[in-house]
Scaffold this active site. Structure first.
Site, short mmCIF file in Angstrom:
data_model
loop_
_atom_site.label_atom_id
_atom_site.label_comp_id
_atom_site.label_asym_id
_atom_site.label_seq_id
_atom_site.Cartn_x
_atom_site.Cartn_y
_atom_site.Cartn_z
N ASN A 196 -0.41 10.61 5.63
CA ASN A 196 -1.64 10.18 6.28
C ASN A 196 -2.73 11.23 6.25
OD1 ASN A 196 -1.36 7.35 7.55
ND2 ASN A 196 0.62 8.33 7.89
N LYS A 220 4.23 -6.77 3.78
CA LYS A 220 3.95 -5.36 3.54
C LYS A 220 3.63 -4.71 4.87
CE LYS A 220 0.54 -3.34 3.33
NZ LYS A 220 -0.23 -2.46 4.30
N THR A 231 0.87 -1.19 0.00
CA THR A 231 0.00 0.00 0.00
C THR A 231 0.89 1.23 0.00
OG1 THR A 231 -0.26 -0.20 2.41
CG2 THR A 231 -2.02 -1.10 1.04
N SER A 283 -7.07 9.83 -0.64
CA SER A 283 -7.00 10.43 -1.97
C SER A 283 -5.79 9.91 -2.75
CB SER A 283 -6.93 11.94 -1.88
OG SER A 283 -5.82 12.35 -1.10
N THR A 331 -1.24 -2.83 10.68
CA THR A 331 -1.49 -2.98 9.26
C THR A 331 -0.28 -3.58 8.60
OG1 THR A 331 -3.01 -1.15 9.18
CG2 THR A 331 -2.16 -1.88 7.12
N GLU A 372 6.08 4.98 7.30
CA GLU A 372 5.64 6.07 6.42
C GLU A 372 6.43 7.34 6.69
OE1 GLU A 372 1.07 4.57 5.69
OE2 GLU A 372 1.50 5.89 7.37
#
Length: 407
Positions: free
Chosen positions: A402, A183, A157, A407, A194, A280
């Site tokens: 985040n 992942k 992702t 979007s 996640t 991230e």
């Protein structure tokens, strides 16, 4: 036990490297452009073990996969999608997860009860089933490096890199290979989150024994990482062992058990650290090592608390040797501590010794903190317990990623 060849890392190998596994990955249309549908298959039904999210809210695919893992103890295939978590989607989400299982079963000509399902992506949006229905039929399974890469890419992702690793060991004089693909980039806390982790091996081992090993190893690896303190709904780690290496059945009493266990642990640790490193917006991997705790459990608790502290993470990002944030996190971890016995190092630089500040060079610490990997060491002086945890720095990019995730 073979002492000359216990664990060997294999380069340019991936999820299809153990005997009898094939994989595929493609773009079917769940996401705009990137690959989003993957399939992993064993030639024969494999022993299976799994660990799952601790979140009380669990995605629909987990219901399906838990049934396979816990009721049958055998799995032959996994179908995975990215771009949509199929979580908080009610009865329709459950129906969609079972349909994914059925679509894969029809393609492969095997019983649906042998197929697991995993999803990752946005929570609370209904699954787009038309692209999946069309895509399953177009998946082209294979055993090449490229097929393994396609699989690894299709499960991502917000990840910036694929996460693959492969090791081999000797059991009964036969080469046994263990490979992993994962992942995970955000929402990694406190127990997995996640992240999806898929591990394949050609070892011969029963499901119950494999499950016990995976559960223990998960506490030392996947449960020892944190990115941002959020726990998701889709965490899944699956190990499939198809027995095609033809070793004698593994148990803790087997003379080569240590070889297998150590190899499985290093595969899991590689994947866990790769997830922490790819947090991230992250620029650095942070490792926290704790020694001298009352117990290993308390050592792990302290390590996880320090590496998960937003203030510690931002200090590392800013190259700020603010050891006060580290000792504060040790103090609020909930574990037993004696402030007068705490010693702290950042890299090789001593910051605190037996609770007393030690003069240090700001220039030296800036160099240490600018590295891609930063190690923080904490000694408590209370016992023999120890713990390791991994995380990443907290950056401006994390907020940006985040703030616009949907979007």
């Amino acid at each position: 036990m073979n002492t000359l060849y216990e664990v060997r890392k294999l380069s340019s190998k991936n999820i299809v490297s153990p005997k009898g596994f094939a994989a595929a990955g493609m773009h079917c249309g769940i996401k705009h452009k990137k690959k989003d549908l993957a399939l992993l298959v064993s030639e024969v039904p494999a022993s299976v073990a799994g660990v799952f999210t601790t979140n009380a809210i669990q995605a629909a695919p987990l219901k399906v996969t838990k049934e396979v893992v816990y009721r049958t103890g055998k799995m032959q295939a996994l179908i995975v999608n990215s771009g949509n978590a199929n979580a908080c989607t009610g009865k329709q989400g459950i129906a969609d997860a079972y349909e994914m299982q059925s679509l894969a079963a029809l393609k492969l000509g095997i019983d649906p009860s042998l197929i697991g399902v995993a999803s990752t992506g946005v929570i609370g949006e209904m699954m787009k089933m038309e692209p999946i229905r069309a895509g399953v039929g177009k998946l082209e399974l294979g055993k090449t490096l490229e097929h393994g890469i396609d699989f690894a890419q299709a499960i991502l992702t917000t990840d910036t890199v694929m996460k693959n690793t492969t090791y081999s060991t000797l059991i009964d004089g036969k080469e046994v290979v263990i490979s992993g693909s994962a992942k995970g980039s955000g929402m990694i806390e406190p127990n997995m989150a996640t992240m999806l982790g898929f591990i394949t091996t050609d070892a011969n081992i029963e499901s119950e024994v494999l499950q016990a090993a995976l559960s223990e190893i998960t506490d030392l690896t996947f449960n020892a990482i944190t990115v941002d303190g959020d726990t998701s709904t889709n965490d899944t780690v699956i190990v499939m062992a198809n027995g095609l290496a033809e070793n004698e059945t593994l148990t803790p009493e087997h003379p080569d058990w240590h070889n297998f266990y150590s190899t499985l642990q290093v595969v899991a640790e590689d994947l866990a650290k790769a997830i922490a490193r790819d947090g991230e917006g992250a620029t650095k991997l942070i490792e926290v090592e704790v020694v001298g705790a009352f117990s290993d459990e308390e050592g792990r608790k302290i390590a996880k608390t320090v590496v998960g502290s937003p203030l510690v993470k931002t200090a590392v990002f800013g190259n700020d040797a603010n050891w006060g944030r580290i000792i504060a996190a040790v103090g609020y971890s909930g574990a037993s501590v004696d402030p007068e016995k705490i010693t702290i190092k950042i890299g090789n630089a001593l910051m605190v010794e037996n609770g007393e500040p030690v003069p240090f060079s700001e220039e030296e610490l800036i160099k240490i903190l600018k590295a891609n990997e930063v190690k923080i060491s904490v000694s408590l002086g209370l016992g023999e317990g120890q713990g390791l945890a991994w995380g990443c720095d907290l950056t401006y990019d994390y907020v940006q990623i985040n703030a616009s995730y949907r979007s």
